[in-house]
Design a protein around this motif. Structure first.
Motif, PDB file in Angstrom:
ATOM      1  N   LEU A 275       0.531  20.784 -28.225  1.00 42.72           N
ATOM      2  CA  LEU A 275       1.737  21.550 -26.684  1.00 42.72           C
ATOM      3  C   LEU A 275       3.084  20.184 -27.582  1.00 42.72           C
ATOM      4  O   LEU A 275       3.730  20.278 -27.002  1.00 42.72           O
ATOM      5  CB  LEU A 275       1.191  21.363 -25.335  1.00 42.72           C
ATOM      6  CG  LEU A 275       2.478  20.959 -23.773  1.00 42.72           C
ATOM      7  CD1 LEU A 275       3.143  22.135 -24.958  1.00 42.72           C
ATOM      8  CD2 LEU A 275       1.780  20.724 -23.071  1.00 42.72           C
ATOM      9  N   LEU A 276       2.663  18.808 -27.543  1.00 38.98           N
ATOM     10  CA  LEU A 276       3.307  17.877 -27.928  1.00 38.98           C
ATOM     11  C   LEU A 276       4.105  18.179 -29.618  1.00 38.98           C
ATOM     12  O   LEU A 276       5.025  18.617 -29.160  1.00 38.98           O
ATOM     13  CB  LEU A 276       2.557  16.725 -27.999  1.00 38.98           C
ATOM     14  CG  LEU A 276       3.053  15.415 -28.702  1.00 38.98           C
ATOM     15  CD1 LEU A 276       4.327  14.886 -26.805  1.00 38.98           C
ATOM     16  CD2 LEU A 276       2.427  14.169 -28.800  1.00 38.98           C
ATOM     17  N   PHE A 277       2.707  18.650 -30.278  1.00 37.92           N
ATOM     18  CA  PHE A 277       3.751  19.241 -31.372  1.00 37.92           C
ATOM     19  C   PHE A 277       4.649  20.065 -31.287  1.00 37.92           C
ATOM     20  O   PHE A 277       6.022  20.446 -31.805  1.00 37.92           O
ATOM     21  CB  PHE A 277       2.183  19.118 -32.300  1.00 37.92           C
ATOM     22  CG  PHE A 277       2.261  20.152 -33.412  1.00 37.92           C
ATOM     23  CD1 PHE A 277       2.514  18.811 -34.726  1.00 37.92           C
ATOM     24  CD2 PHE A 277       2.654  21.709 -34.140  1.00 37.92           C
ATOM     25  CE1 PHE A 277       3.350  19.762 -36.159  1.00 37.92           C
ATOM     26  CE2 PHE A 277       3.013  21.947 -35.431  1.00 37.92           C
ATOM     27  CZ  PHE A 277       3.305  21.016 -36.505  1.00 37.92           C
TER      28      PHE A 277
ATOM     29  N   CYS B  60      11.350  20.167 -42.100  1.00 39.95           N
ATOM     30  CA  CYS B  60      11.347  20.057 -39.931  1.00 39.95           C
ATOM     31  C   CYS B  60      10.338  19.633 -39.793  1.00 39.95           C
ATOM     32  O   CYS B  60       9.943  19.215 -39.066  1.00 39.95           O
ATOM     33  CB  CYS B  60      11.783  21.183 -39.622  1.00 39.95           C
ATOM     34  SG  CYS B  60      11.278  21.315 -37.617  1.00 39.95           S
ATOM     35  N   LEU B  61       9.214  20.061 -40.052  1.00 37.88           N
ATOM     36  CA  LEU B  61       7.952  19.146 -39.896  1.00 37.88           C
ATOM     37  C   LEU B  61       7.598  18.303 -39.795  1.00 37.88           C
ATOM     38  O   LEU B  61       7.171  17.025 -39.807  1.00 37.88           O
ATOM     39  CB  LEU B  61       6.860  20.085 -40.907  1.00 37.88           C
ATOM     40  CG  LEU B  61       6.893  21.531 -40.243  1.00 37.88           C
ATOM     41  CD1 LEU B  61       5.339  21.886 -41.415  1.00 37.88           C
ATOM     42  CD2 LEU B  61       5.735  21.684 -38.800  1.00 37.88           C
ATOM     43  N   GLU B  62       8.407  17.781 -41.293  1.00 37.41           N
ATOM     44  CA  GLU B  62       8.711  15.759 -41.695  1.00 37.41           C
ATOM     45  C   GLU B  62       9.238  15.046 -40.258  1.00 37.41           C
ATOM     46  O   GLU B  62       9.349  13.596 -39.701  1.00 37.41           O
ATOM     47  CB  GLU B  62       9.384  16.166 -42.350  1.00 37.41           C
ATOM     48  CG  GLU B  62       8.875  16.414 -44.285  1.00 37.41           C
ATOM     49  CD  GLU B  62       9.618  15.940 -45.373  1.00 37.41           C
ATOM     50  OE1 GLU B  62      10.599  15.216 -45.425  1.00 37.41           O
ATOM     51  OE2 GLU B  62       9.262  15.755 -46.245  1.00 37.41           O
ATOM     52  N   LYS B  63       9.955  15.262 -39.480  1.00 38.92           N
ATOM     53  CA  LYS B  63      10.617  15.125 -38.491  1.00 38.92           C
ATOM     54  C   LYS B  63       9.659  15.539 -37.285  1.00 38.92           C
ATOM     55  O   LYS B  63       9.601  14.180 -35.905  1.00 38.92           O
ATOM     56  CB  LYS B  63      11.949  15.586 -37.600  1.00 38.92           C
ATOM     57  CG  LYS B  63      12.513  16.032 -38.757  1.00 38.92           C
ATOM     58  CD  LYS B  63      14.541  16.798 -38.107  1.00 38.92           C
ATOM     59  CE  LYS B  63      15.404  16.102 -39.051  1.00 38.92           C
ATOM     60  NZ  LYS B  63      16.253  16.919 -38.892  1.00 38.92           N
ATOM     61  N   VAL B  64       8.363  15.631 -37.189  1.00 40.69           N
ATOM     62  CA  VAL B  64       7.451  15.765 -36.116  1.00 40.69           C
ATOM     63  C   VAL B  64       6.601  14.192 -36.112  1.00 40.69           C
ATOM     64  O   VAL B  64       6.541  13.468 -37.246  1.00 40.69           O
ATOM     65  CB  VAL B  64       6.005  16.761 -36.278  1.00 40.69           C
ATOM     66  CG1 VAL B  64       5.200  16.549 -35.484  1.00 40.69           C
ATOM     67  CG2 VAL B  64       6.599  17.469 -36.070  1.00 40.69           C
TER      68      VAL B  64
ATOM     69  N   TYR C 147       3.352  12.404 -36.299  1.00 42.46           N
ATOM     70  CA  TYR C 147       3.449  11.959 -36.433  1.00 42.46           C
ATOM     71  C   TYR C 147       2.209  11.224 -36.228  1.00 42.46           C
ATOM     72  O   TYR C 147       0.495  11.006 -35.632  1.00 42.46           O
ATOM     73  CB  TYR C 147       1.958  12.187 -38.061  1.00 42.46           C
ATOM     74  CG  TYR C 147       3.025  13.438 -38.463  1.00 42.46           C
ATOM     75  CD1 TYR C 147       2.269  15.207 -38.165  1.00 42.46           C
ATOM     76  CD2 TYR C 147       3.809  13.816 -39.339  1.00 42.46           C
ATOM     77  CE1 TYR C 147       2.558  16.726 -38.018  1.00 42.46           C
ATOM     78  CE2 TYR C 147       4.664  15.281 -39.161  1.00 42.46           C
ATOM     79  CZ  TYR C 147       3.780  16.221 -39.137  1.00 42.46           C
ATOM     80  OH  TYR C 147       4.435  17.835 -39.330  1.00 42.46           O
ATOM     81  N   SER C 148       2.977   9.980 -35.864  1.00 38.23           N
ATOM     82  CA  SER C 148       2.163   8.399 -35.499  1.00 38.23           C
ATOM     83  C   SER C 148       1.730   8.288 -34.313  1.00 38.23           C
ATOM     84  O   SER C 148       0.473   8.314 -33.282  1.00 38.23           O
ATOM     85  CB  SER C 148       3.188   7.407 -36.035  1.00 38.23           C
ATOM     86  OG  SER C 148       4.551   7.655 -35.177  1.00 38.23           O
ATOM     87  N   LEU C 149       2.884  10.152 -33.463  1.00 38.07           N
ATOM     88  CA  LEU C 149       2.824   9.650 -32.256  1.00 38.07           C
ATOM     89  C   LEU C 149       0.947  10.465 -31.667  1.00 38.07           C
ATOM     90  O   LEU C 149       0.888  10.432 -30.499  1.00 38.07           O
ATOM     91  CB  LEU C 149       4.391  10.193 -30.656  1.00 38.07           C
ATOM     92  CG  LEU C 149       3.732  10.821 -29.894  1.00 38.07           C
ATOM     93  CD1 LEU C 149       3.395   9.753 -28.877  1.00 38.07           C
ATOM     94  CD2 LEU C 149       4.944  11.185 -29.473  1.00 38.07           C
ATOM     95  N   LEU C 150       1.064  11.434 -32.591  1.00 40.20           N
ATOM     96  CA  LEU C 150      -0.220  11.838 -32.511  1.00 40.20           C
ATOM     97  C   LEU C 150      -1.436  11.165 -32.573  1.00 40.20           C
ATOM     98  O   LEU C 150      -2.193  11.906 -32.138  1.00 40.20           O
ATOM     99  CB  LEU C 150       0.068  13.576 -33.355  1.00 40.20           C
ATOM    100  CG  LEU C 150       1.285  14.421 -32.966  1.00 40.20           C
ATOM    101  CD1 LEU C 150       1.393  15.531 -34.021  1.00 40.20           C
ATOM    102  CD2 LEU C 150       1.388  15.014 -31.726  1.00 40.20           C
ATOM    103  N   ILE C 151      -1.249  10.695 -33.812  1.00 41.00           N
ATOM    104  CA  ILE C 151      -2.554   9.851 -34.058  1.00 41.00           C
ATOM    105  C   ILE C 151      -2.661   8.984 -32.422  1.00 41.00           C
ATOM    106  O   ILE C 151      -3.454   8.394 -32.775  1.00 41.00           O
ATOM    107  CB  ILE C 151      -1.612   8.978 -35.568  1.00 41.00           C
ATOM    108  CG1 ILE C 151      -2.583  10.276 -36.827  1.00 41.00           C
ATOM    109  CG2 ILE C 151      -3.210   8.328 -35.810  1.00 41.00           C
ATOM    110  CD1 ILE C 151      -1.426   9.574 -37.920  1.00 41.00           C
TER     111      ILE C 151
END
Length: 480
Positions: free
Chosen positions: A68-70, A326-330, A332-336
């Motif tokens: 959901l966050l992604f 666009c995916l690079e703007k996600v 990922y540090s937050l997901l980790i």
């Protein structure tokens, strides 16, 4: 839950303490590895100390929340490309009637954008715009930056996709998007109004600018040219005379080109694996249609994680381009960070400390009594500022809901809404209370030639009364 063995209790507390220190102070001199790495370190220590097995650590990670966050981050990225935030920013200056009117507009736009696109995203793209408007009108930046950050936090309470802790609550509670919105929206609206009035009351003298001063402009680059503004991180509109010439020349070339090709030409065309973006309006319309469809689906009760990732995938396909940019703007540090946090909090729960503390507090925190709600709110408020709001939700959520369900099933949903409201509004208490506050502070200080540092104490002077007032008013309006 019985207390774990003494050694595991100590080791589990040490692991959680390391996680907490690095989450609150990511650049602590002794170990400046940041929040994401600190979160992973806390989770790995829980396994090394044998508080959790490897399988239990994997099971602690909630994939539905991560998906959901992604999905929401990808959708926000495409909305940014479709100039959604630029249009919101333009509303700030459209027929503005002065500084106090501007404060109210910032509060409203920040709240709406945060409810739909998350508070962090809203603050990320609007901070520079708000700062430039304040500087242009010779107004002090402080009240405007406070309006942006505090309203973003308050506005994000309205929907399950407004902030990370709401995502966790919506997933764990089973409360639908519509039920969440209806239950908490009255508190959000009135809380937003009170927050704006408090800003005007506290900073009324600073906002009272003479007409001659307010009409003056600032030459930001020292070139004597008045600038138009666009939100941070977004493409800037043409502002200088040279840019204007290029803009008109480009427009003339496009008109001549269309005339040469004939009126019967299709405004857009498919060519292999990509979309010809000559008609940007059509592409933007498709983005907005997909986002509206996502929101409607959420209101209809569709699975939130599935809906968000489906909308994200639909936008990637409609773009007809490589999705990597666009995916690079996600984030990922937050997901980790979330992955490590899930494991760390689960390990801390295994020590039995949270359960023991809840058992001591539960008799005084009955949700069907005013005094009990006050106790709950104070505990959530303190914990949210000590261990951050998402860990607070993970630590208290299930326990609060179970306790409320023993009284009545209707109170179970109200318990989740109270947790969502207080844990989010608590972020306004201090500069360190929420990521949105830190984003505003950091972004504002980095604007070239216009940088402004929002200090901890300046934020605290407004944050304490605002948080207490808005929290109290909202609690009285929450619907079960």
């Amino acid at each position: 839950m019985a207390m774990a063995a003494y050694v595991k209790l100590i080791l589990g507390s040490v692991a959680f303490s390391i996680f907490w220190v690095l989450a609150v102070f990511p650049t602590v001199p002794l170990l400046p590895i940041g929040r994401a790495a600190g979160s992973l370190l806390g989770g790995i220590l829980m396994v090394i100390f044998q508080i959790l097995t490897v399988d239990q650590a994997y099971q602690a990670i909630d994939l539905s929340i991560l998906v959901l966050l992604f999905g929401t981050m990808v959708v926000s990225g495409y909305l940014e490309r479709a100039d959604a935030f630029k249009y919101l920013g333009k509303l700030l200056t459209w027929k503005s009637k002065g500084a106090k009117d501007l404060i109210c507009r910032i509060c409203l736009i920040s709240a709406i954008s945060s409810a739909l696109f998350t508070n962090d995203t809203s603050c990320m793209v609007l901070t520079e715009f708000v700062l430039k408007i304040a500087r242009q009108n010779n107004l002090p930046p402080q009240p405007f930056l406070l309006a942006l950050a505090s309203s973003a936090n308050i506005g994000s309470t309205a929907t399950p996709i407004g902030n990370p802790q709401n995502l966790v609550i919506a997933t764990q509670s089973g409360v639908s998007f519509g039920e969440f919105l209806i239950g908490i929206l009255p508190a959000t609206v009135l809380g937003l109004v009170c927050n704006a009035l408090l800003l005007i009351f506290m900073y009324g003298d600073l906002l009272s600018v003479k007409k001659g001063q307010q009409d003056s402009t600032v030459a930001f680059n020292g070139d004597g040219v008045d600038h138009q503004f666009s939100p941070a991180t977004m493409s800037h509109v043409e502002t200088t005379n040279v840019d204007s010439v290029h803009h008109h020349e480009s427009l003339r070339n496009r008109v001549n080109s269309k005339q040469a090709m004939g009126a019967a030409e299709v405004p857009w065309s498919l060519n292999g694996a990509y979309w010809d973006h000559r008609n940007q309006k059509l592409w933007k319309s498709c983005v907005y249609i997909v986002v509206v469809g996502m929101l409607v689906s959420l209101l209809m009760g569709f699975n939130m994680s599935g809906t968000a990732i489906t909308a994200a995938l639909a936008l990637m396909i409609l773009d007809f381009k490589d999705a990597v940019p666009c995916l690079e703007k996600v984030s990922y540090s937050l997901l980790i960070f979330f992955c490590g946090m899930f494991v760390t909090v689960q390990g801390f729960n295994k020590t039995g400390i949270p359960s023991a503390l809840w058992e001591l507090m539960e008799p005084y925190a009955k949700i069907d009594e005013i005094s009990g709600i006050v106790v709950l709110a104070l505990v959530i408020l303190v914990l949210s500022n000590l261990v951050s709001n998402v860990p607070t939700v993970l630590l208290l959520g299930a326990r609060m809901a179970a306790s409320a369900a023993l009284i009545s099933t209707a109170y179970e949903k109200k318990a989740w809404l109270i947790l969502a409201w207080v844990s989010t509004v608590a972020g306004n208490l201090s500069l360190l209370g929420s990521a949105a506050n830190l984003i505003v502070c950091e972004q504002a200080s980095r604007v070239p030639d216009l940088g402004y540092t929002l200090t901890f104490w300046n934020h605290l002077k407004f944050g304490v009364p605002s948080t207490l007032l808005v929290t109290a008013i909202g609690l009285s309006l929450l619907k079960s």
